[in-house]
Design a protein around this motif. Structure first.
Motif, short mmCIF file in Angstrom:
data_model
loop_
_atom_site.label_atom_id
_atom_site.label_comp_id
_atom_site.label_asym_id
_atom_site.label_seq_id
_atom_site.Cartn_x
_atom_site.Cartn_y
_atom_site.Cartn_z
N UNK A 1 -0.76 21.98 -6.29
CA UNK A 1 0.28 21.05 -6.71
C UNK A 1 0.30 19.81 -5.82
N UNK A 2 0.17 18.65 -6.45
CA UNK A 2 0.27 17.39 -5.72
C UNK A 2 1.51 16.65 -6.20
N UNK A 3 2.21 16.04 -5.27
CA UNK A 3 3.35 15.19 -5.65
C UNK A 3 3.03 13.78 -5.18
N UNK A 4 3.13 12.83 -6.09
CA UNK A 4 2.76 11.47 -5.70
C UNK A 4 3.59 10.42 -6.43
N UNK A 5 3.45 9.18 -6.02
CA UNK A 5 4.26 8.08 -6.55
C UNK A 5 3.61 7.45 -7.79
N UNK A 6 4.47 6.96 -8.67
CA UNK A 6 3.98 6.11 -9.75
C UNK A 6 4.13 4.66 -9.32
N UNK A 7 3.61 3.72 -10.13
CA UNK A 7 3.99 2.30 -10.04
C UNK A 7 3.34 1.55 -8.89
N UNK A 8 2.84 2.25 -7.85
CA UNK A 8 2.38 1.51 -6.68
C UNK A 8 0.88 1.71 -6.44
N UNK A 9 0.28 0.76 -5.76
CA UNK A 9 -1.14 0.83 -5.45
C UNK A 9 -1.33 0.03 -4.16
N UNK A 10 -2.58 -0.21 -3.78
CA UNK A 10 -2.75 -1.12 -2.64
C UNK A 10 -4.07 -1.87 -2.76
N UNK A 11 -4.12 -2.99 -2.05
CA UNK A 11 -5.33 -3.81 -2.08
C UNK A 11 -6.37 -3.17 -1.16
N UNK A 12 -7.56 -3.73 -1.18
CA UNK A 12 -8.61 -3.25 -0.27
C UNK A 12 -8.15 -3.37 1.18
N UNK A 13 -7.25 -4.34 1.44
CA UNK A 13 -6.76 -4.54 2.81
C UNK A 13 -5.53 -3.71 3.11
N UNK A 14 -5.28 -2.72 2.28
CA UNK A 14 -4.14 -1.81 2.49
C UNK A 14 -2.77 -2.47 2.38
N UNK A 15 -2.69 -3.55 1.60
CA UNK A 15 -1.37 -4.13 1.37
C UNK A 15 -0.83 -3.58 0.05
N UNK A 16 0.42 -3.17 0.07
CA UNK A 16 0.98 -2.50 -1.11
C UNK A 16 1.15 -3.49 -2.27
N UNK A 17 0.84 -2.99 -3.46
CA UNK A 17 1.04 -3.78 -4.68
C UNK A 17 1.81 -2.92 -5.69
N UNK A 18 2.35 -3.55 -6.73
CA UNK A 18 2.95 -2.77 -7.81
C UNK A 18 2.32 -3.16 -9.15
N UNK A 19 2.42 -2.24 -10.10
CA UNK A 19 1.69 -2.40 -11.37
C UNK A 19 2.57 -2.95 -12.49
N UNK A 20 3.77 -3.44 -12.15
CA UNK A 20 4.67 -3.96 -13.19
C UNK A 20 5.77 -2.94 -13.46
#
Ligand code: ASP
Length: 419
Positions: free
Chosen positions: A175-194
């Motif tokens: 079982x894995x629990x993880x976030x929706x909606x978020x990602x990150x750039x190659x430089x590890x800066x957080x982004x969101x998908x809308x």
């Protein structure tokens, strides 16, 4: 392997978190659980960003305190948990809010709003552990990588696939629990998908890991043929093709995020839309199927529309060049066009009324004679019948319409709906 996505409404309080755990408990085999921010937290996070960017210290403090007490309140309802499980995250957020903001609003938004998802998944993961459902909390930003188009980042599929292949070998964790909606750039800066992007996250994970299916757990029994808040006679649709579902999200049906379907369709992974209130009921299955043309009418209502008509100032015809200018201006201002009509001297569009559209209008006015009507509504009837049309337009002022073989669309003056 399956992927489940739980939206904010499903985990808005302690009872919701317990219910999620009960649903998850019923399923054997490897499972990815994607969880959104709790309740209306994303809206609350947006208020935090607003106050932070404006330098409104008092407003910011109040919003931050509300955020803390809401999440502490949920933890208190779950007696198995201790408030300390989210303290680290709240300190991190507080430190960010005490720092000087940059001038890039969208960047700052993406550094702050994702705390909603980090808080919710931490609480859910801790609760599942406490309830004897051992699980691994994953920071999805390590796996889903995107470009740096903050607030509507585009997924870097190649890199995401490569990084996620690590997860494929982790077959020891069920079982894995993880976030929706978020990602990150190659430089590890957080982004969101809308906004509402966590359905899409579920689809990305399902696609990359070849899931058996993606289930989205909602507070409705499945996909309905209309929004019941507007159309009380709405009924559930048992099965839909990807194609049909994509059409519906295009017309504005809000039940699934529009980007969700393509990654699933490409690998023929079914999407189940199920009720977290009645988890044993079948819900709606979206999969590839040869649907006949005799589907029941499906109604989609988009409120707060603006109808804009423009014609060239020099009386030239609306030609490709002017159309390309028009589209360029709308796209630059991030305006989504919901309906378009063109004639020799006139081009009209229906769009969501927003500050973005007003900015586009200002620019268009320099080149075109432009008129607009706000306070409009756009109703789309897929698989229309005469009866369905009558139901929608009787006693309404129709300002514009567009009818094709399968779809009838009406721009109406906003007014009360009675069925
Ligand atoms: N929490 C985010 C939002 O409310 C993403 C999601 O729930 O899908 O937009």
């Amino acid at each position: 392997m399956r992927v489940f996505k739980f939206g904010g409404a499903s985990v808005k309080d302690g009872a919701g978190v317990r219910n999620l755990a009960e649903i998850v408990r019923q399923y054997k085999g490897q499972l990815f659980v994607v969880v959104s921010a709790m309740g209306k937290t994303t809206n609350a996070m947006e208020a935090i960003v607003e106050a932070y960017m404006k330098g409104d210290k008092m407003g910011l403090e109040q919003c931050f305190n509300n955020l803390c007490s809401y999440h502490y309140g949920i933890i208190d309802e779950l007696s198995e948990l201790n408030r300390s499980c989210i303290e680290g995250l709240l300190h991190q957020l507080n430190a960010k809010l005490e720092s000087e903001p940059s001038l890039n609003y969208d960047f700052e938004y993406d550094q702050i709003v994702p705390f909603g998802e980090l808080l919710s998944t931490t609480i859910v993961s801790e609760y599942l552990n406490a309830a004897g459902q051992g699980n691994e909390w994953l920071d999805i930003r390590r796996y889903i990588r995107s470009d740096d188009c903050y607030r509507s980042a585009n997924v870097n599929w190649e890199l995401t696939k490569e990084l996620m292949s690590d997860l494929l070998v982790k077959d020891d964790s069920r079982l894995f629990v993880t976030q929706g909606f978020i990602a990150s750039t190659e430089n590890n800066l957080t982004t969101t998908l809308g906004r509402e992007g966590s359905d899409y996250t579920g689809a990305i994970i399902a696609h990359v890991l070849d899931a058996e299916y993606l289930a989205i757990w909602k507070d409705v029994p499945g996909v309905l043929n209309a929004d019941p808040r507007w159309y009380p006679k709405a009924t559930k649709i048992d099965e839909l093709s990807y194609w049909e579902a994509i059409e519906l999200t295009y017309y504005g049906a809000q039940v699934i995020h529009p980007k969700t379907l393509k990654p699933l369709q490409n690998k023929q992974i079914p999407l189940l839309v199920k009720s977290f209130v009645e988890p044993h009921n079948a819900g709606t299955v979206i999969k590839s199927s040869e649907q006949s043309g005799d589907l029941q009418p499906i109604f989609v209502l988009k409120r707060k529309q603006i109808l804009i008509s423009m014609s060239p100032k020099d009386f030239s015809f609306i030609m490709e060049e002017s159309l390309s200018d028009i589209f360029h201006i709308f796209s630059k201002h991030r305006v989504t066009l919901n309906m378009m009509q063109t004639s020799a001297l006139n081009f009209s569009v229906c769009a969501d009324d927003s500050k973005y559209v007003k900015a586009a209008i200002e620019e268009l006015q320099q080149q075109f004679d432009l008129r607009y009507n706000d306070e409009m509504e756009l109703v789309t009837i897929r698989h229309y019948t005469q009866e369905a049309i009558d139901e929608v337009i009787t006693n309404k002022t129709v300002v514009d319409s567009q009818v094709s073989r399968k779809t009838a669309r009406y721009v109406l003056k906003a007014s009360e709906w009675r069925f």
